[in-house]
Design an enzyme around this catalytic site. Structure first.
Site, PDB file in Angstrom:
ATOM      1  N   GLY A 107      -0.958  -6.192   3.900  1.00 58.67           N
ATOM      2  CA  GLY A 107      -1.451  -5.664   4.971  1.00 58.67           C
ATOM      3  C   GLY A 107      -0.769  -4.752   5.629  1.00 58.67           C
ATOM      4  N   SER A 108      -0.583  -4.387   6.920  1.00 56.25           N
ATOM      5  CA  SER A 108       0.062  -3.247   7.598  1.00 56.25           C
ATOM      6  C   SER A 108       1.247  -3.330   7.721  1.00 56.25           C
ATOM      7  CB  SER A 108      -0.645  -3.062   9.129  1.00 56.25           C
ATOM      8  OG  SER A 108      -0.285  -4.165   9.786  1.00 56.25           O
ATOM      9  N   VAL A 150       2.408  -5.461  11.176  1.00 60.71           N
ATOM     10  CA  VAL A 150       2.434  -6.889  10.826  1.00 60.71           C
ATOM     11  C   VAL A 150       3.402  -7.421   9.884  1.00 60.71           C
ATOM     12  CG1 VAL A 150       1.037  -8.929   9.994  1.00 60.71           C
ATOM     13  CG2 VAL A 150      -0.175  -7.227  11.521  1.00 60.71           C
ATOM     14  N   GLY A 151       3.673  -6.511   8.776  1.00 59.79           N
ATOM     15  CA  GLY A 151       4.551  -6.783   7.801  1.00 59.79           C
ATOM     16  C   GLY A 151       5.989  -7.016   8.388  1.00 59.79           C
ATOM     17  N   GLU A 179       3.528  -5.949   0.597  1.00 59.26           N
ATOM     18  CA  GLU A 179       2.559  -4.735   0.035  1.00 59.26           C
ATOM     19  C   GLU A 179       1.921  -4.381   1.509  1.00 59.26           C
ATOM     20  OE1 GLU A 179       2.543  -4.164  -3.017  1.00 59.26           O
ATOM     21  OE2 GLU A 179       3.312  -5.921  -3.896  1.00 59.26           O
ATOM     22  N   CYS A 223      -5.587   0.322  -0.232  1.00 62.78           N
ATOM     23  CA  CYS A 223      -4.125   0.512   0.106  1.00 62.78           C
ATOM     24  C   CYS A 223      -3.631   1.899  -0.645  1.00 62.78           C
ATOM     25  CB  CYS A 223      -3.288  -0.436  -0.021  1.00 62.78           C
ATOM     26  SG  CYS A 223      -3.259  -1.281  -1.631  1.00 62.78           S
TER      27      CYS A 223
END
Length: 495
Positions: free
Chosen positions: A189-190, A193-194, A211, A245
């Site tokens: 994800g982003s 949030v990572g 990722e 991505c």
């Protein structure tokens, strides 16, 4: 299945501690269950992807269903071999020993999926977690509710429900999950949030794979076939309407190449979608209103060389090329994640490399050039999760290549055997024997530590002992041990 994260994790941990998932037969049965899930729910998956992501049937097969089917088949085919201890070459001092690497499961793992490819990004790491012998909790993205509901309702029919769980919900539910102790977390994800995932994992010292994506640059020079390059680059921008991505985020080229590229891109877009792209049912839509507004705003104020039309009611954004873009513009400060391609002009490949290296490390770099020398400049002169030459995105579909980020684009890698290793702890194992011949060598490490022993050790360490091919204990290895003992003996009595 229970909706209480604490109960879910407790149930999964009890199942893991029973040892059931370490068995090859059990893992194989669960993977075959995943195969049956795909076979029996193929049409449901197509409809769910259409409902949530507006993906056409063809795109759903090409970019999602086929990929997962291949991943399951390849994992089943190779699982027994992957589970075998890896035998290692031996330094001469360990010639009579067994040196192995054992892939052991972490335990209870959490897989958090993303919305842009809800099947592939969610299920591929989940399949790897199963293959590696873990129990797993699967958290699909709340932005694809139809797919998430399909996983929750159907996966339990094909898998052991004490070991494998689907937990749906939004931010609150994900936060509740992260309050539990997992043995591994896999997140796609982003970056924002990572960072939250990473912070939550740090409380329990839980290893993670992140990722995260980033701005993936494309360099295009005049040695490339511009018509082919335009087809491949614009395909990467249009597939899933740029919500990938590793989408080609921006283009670096000379002004001469730019003008020719724009014309070639106009031709290929018209060929693919006709004059009215909004009426073409194979062209997708932006996932929600928030992302539509974000991408639309990035277009504002720029010189449009192609496209530019939008429709907020349908979340439609036409394939768009922007020129005369400034590096400080907002569109160059964040990942676009949409069908908009800004072009910045550079005079030389060295200038392009300098531009790329001045920014956060991307998940992928794309180079279009017929010159091996120019290709190598980018491969060796930049840092990224991966490099693809004369194409885009296709490195993602090659299961033998590791796929993952570096720096701010994430860390950890998966696909194929790399996925199995990601969800396995690589445990080093040394098995020594108790022979008196071997024990004679070990005398050098035991007290008393005399000057005579020290000088012998120094002389031995000065010898460049080779790494020999893997050998089991036998006549040859015993012979080498005899040579080693004789060498020690000669040093000892030279004092």
């Amino acid at each position: 299945m229970s909706k209480d994260p604490e109960t879910i994790v407790k149930t999964a941990r009890e199942a893991f501690n029973s040892g059931i998932t370490k068995d090859y037969g059990f893992r194989l049965s669960q993977l075959r269950g995943m195969q049956k899930f795909m076979e029996n729910n193929e049409e449901n998956i197509v409809q769910a992807l259409k409902q949530d992501n507006k993906k056409s049937r063809y795109e759903s097969y090409l970019m999602e269903i086929v990929h997962i089917k291949k991943a399951i088949s390849a994992t089943i085919k190779n699982l027994k071999q992957w589970m075998e201890p890896e035998k290692l070459p031996k330094p001469l001092l360990f010639i009579t020993d067994q040196l192995e690497i054992h892939s052991e499961p972490y335990g209870v793992v959490l897989v958090i999926g993303a919305w842009n490819y809800p099947l592939v990004i969610t299920l591929e790491p989940f399949i790897a977690a199963i293959a590696a012998g873990n129990c797993a909790v699967l958290k699909p993205s709340e932005l694809v509710p139809t797919c998430a509901r399909l996983f929750e309702e159907q996966l339990g029919k094909y898998l052991d429900t004490s070991c494998f769980h689907v937990y749906n919900g939004g931010v609150a539910e994900t936060t509740a999950l992260l309050e539990q102790r997992f043995d591994y977390i896999f997140y796609t994800g982003s970056r924002g949030v990572g960072k939250l995932i990473y912070a939550a994992a740090a409380k329990f010292l839980t290893p993670v794979t992140l990722e995260l994506g980033g701005k993936c640059p494309v360099y295009l020079d005049d040695s490339a076939d511009l018509e082919i390059a335009a087809s491949r680059i614009m395909w990467g921008k249009c597939i899933n309407v740029g919500q990938t991505c590793v989408e080609p985020d921006y283009l670096l080229c000379s002004q001469f190449v730019r003008d020719k590229f724009v014309q070639a891109a106009k031709n290929v877009i018209k060929k693919w979608y006709g004059k009215n792209i909004a009426q073409n049912d194979v062209y997708g839509r932006i996932i929600n209103d928030q992302h539509f507004q974000r991408v639309s705003k990035l277009i504002e104020g720029h010189k449009i060389a192609l496209g530019g039309k939008t429709n907020p009611q349908d979340r439609f954004i036409e394939p768009t090329i922007l020129i005369d873009v400034n590096p400080d513009d907002p569109i160059m400060q964040e990942e676009i994640f949409g069908p908009v391609l800004p072009i910045l002009t550079v005079a030389t490949p060295e200038e392009a490399i300098e531009f790329i290296n001045a920014r956060p490390k991307p998940l992928a770099i794309y180079v279009f050039s017929s010159s091996p020398m120019e290709q190598q400049k980018f491969i060796k002169g930049t840092s990224s999760g991966g490099v693809c030459v004369n194409d885009v995105i296709m490195q993602l579909t090659c299961e033998v290549l590791p796929f993952g980020g570096v720096g701010s684009s994430g860390f950890g890698a998966y696909h194929g055997h790399h996925s199995f290793k990601t969800f396995s702890h690589q445990k080093g194992v040394l098995i020594k024997n108790l022979s008196k011949l071997d024990e004679y060598v070990q005398q050098l490490r035991y007290p008393p530590y005399t000057l005579k022993k020290l000088n012998t050790v120094k002389k031995l360490l000065a010898i460049n002992l080779p790494i020999v091919p893997r050998l089991d204990i036998g006549k040859f290895s015993l012979f080498l041990m005899f040579v080693l003992v004789a060498t020690i003996f000669s040093f000892w009595f030279k004092e």
